[in-house]
Design a protein around this motif. Structure first.
Motif, PDB file in Angstrom:
ATOM      1  N   ILE A  41       0.774  -1.166  -0.066  1.00  0.00           N
ATOM      2  CA  ILE A  41       0.064  -0.116   0.128  1.00  0.00           C
ATOM      3  C   ILE A  41       0.887   1.104   0.030  1.00  0.00           C
ATOM      4  CG2 ILE A  41      -1.893   1.137   1.218  1.00  0.00           C
ATOM      5  CD1 ILE A  41      -2.432  -1.467   2.444  1.00  0.00           C
ATOM      6  N   LYS A  49      -3.182   4.395   5.098  1.00  0.00           N
ATOM      7  CA  LYS A  49      -2.587   3.206   4.455  1.00  0.00           C
ATOM      8  C   LYS A  49      -2.938   2.164   5.434  1.00  0.00           C
ATOM      9  CE  LYS A  49       1.452   4.897   3.981  1.00  0.00           C
ATOM     10  NZ  LYS A  49       1.192   6.369   4.274  1.00  0.00           N
ATOM     11  N   THR A 154       3.413  -1.273   3.993  1.00  0.00           N
ATOM     12  CA  THR A 154       3.078   0.174   3.602  1.00  0.00           C
ATOM     13  C   THR A 154       4.285   1.168   3.506  1.00  0.00           C
ATOM     14  OG1 THR A 154       2.832   1.135   5.913  1.00  0.00           O
ATOM     15  CG2 THR A 154       0.782   0.117   4.976  1.00  0.00           C
TER      16      THR A 154
END
Length: 326
Positions: A41, A49, A154
């Motif tokens: 992400i 996120k 992320t």
């Protein structure tokens, strides 16, 4: 199939959006959740996120399993292997007992590797092997431990650029990024701002025991036109601050204070995609702040008339608590 329709419905309710880009992301989440592929992400700080990572877990068949998050930037390089893989008693000085690592604790669930771009490069090879082989060995141990974990990562950086710069392993990037998810910044989701403002007002009022009956149209216009470098997180902080400062149950322009403008009052930052109107607004407001609200001085510095400054400020919804005669 999804673990349950109610779980998917709950995820959608938690996402405050009417933006087509974000709706596409949510639909992608619904589809991603049906697989066990790794997900990367990507998005600026404050775009949500981790909320999306939790949504993927919540909608998956792993929803009843653990959800474990590790902030890669917060764990010292020397402790990262023990943090993720665990260690055996006596494996190093201070290892007075066995420690179960986060990968093992996440068995049957999801492991979030937050800020993966900050992971020390020497450890990246060990993580790559763990993902490829789906097994780990605790530090100081000999037993191979099979993994049943879904990994979501992320980053607020462009990880391909980090690869090209030699800061991140290319082979690990492709292992982590089987399915990429890109979250748009708030400045690209202007229509979501009123929805988010209303949500944060209701939630903050409940927590603070205050009642806000109105957000003035001028204040809302300022919120919609601001560039939000800190994204949704900055908007949330701005609303909390405005509620704390508000009087008579109304949020007005004078209740709004923005971190970027307050911290960098003598400078403006230009971002690709900003309109000339946004740049002009930022220049006028920061100059006005730097001269402590003196409109005539602002006009002199910017080489325009005070009438122009007053007109622009009315357009921005800026009002003095008491009308001055400067």
């Amino acid at each position: 199939t999804l673990s349950s329709s109610s779980a998917a419905s709950d995820v959608y309710k938690r996402q405050i959006t009417a933006d087509p880009q974000m709706m596409d992301v949510l639909e992608k989440v619904r589809l991603i959740a049906q697989t066990d592929f790794t997900v990367l992400i990507q998005g600026e700080s404050g775009t949500g996120k981790e909320l999306i990572a939790k949504a993927i877990h919540k909608c998956s068949h792993r929803t009843n399993g653990p959800y474990i998050a590790v902030n890669c930037a917060a764990v010292p390089e020397s402790l990262l292997e023990s943090e993720l893989f665990g260690h055996e008693k006596g494996s190093f000085t201070g290892a007075i007992s066995r420690r179960i690592g986060k990968l093992e604790l996440a068995q049957g669930g999801t492991l979030l590797l937050d800020e993966i771009s900050e992971m020390a490069k020497p450890f990246q090879a060990k993580l790559l092997r763990a993902i490829q082989e789906r097994e780990i060995i605790r530090v100081g141990g000999a037993q191979q431990i099979r993994l049943d974990v879904r990994i979501v990562s992320t980053t607020n950086k462009n990880l391909l650029e980090e690869v090209e710069a030699g800061n991140f392993r290319e082979d690990l990037f492709y292992r982590l990024c089987v399915i990429p998810v890109f979250l748009p910044p708030l400045r690209e989701r202007k229509d979501d701002i009123p929805l988010l403002v209303q949500y944060f007002v209701q939630r903050t009022c409940a927590l603070m025991g205050k009642k806000i009956e109105l957000i003035s149209p001028e204040a809302m216009e300022i919120l919609k036109n601001y560039s939000w470098p800190g994204n949704v997180r900055e908007l949330e902080n701005t609303i909390e601050r405005a509620i704390a400062l508000s009087r008579d149950g109304v949020i007005s322009p004078n209740d709004l204070f923005f971190n970027a403008r307050n911290n960098l009052s003598k400078y403006i930052s230009l971002e690709i995609g900003m309109s000339l109107e946004e740049i002009e607004r930022e220049m006028i407001l920061r100059t006005l702040e730097n001269v402590k609200g003196n409109k005539q001085k602002t006009a002199d510095i910017l080489g325009v008339t005070s009438k122009t400054i007053r007109s622009k400020l009315r357009q921005y919804g800026y009002k003095d608590k008491t009308e001055d005669t400067q």
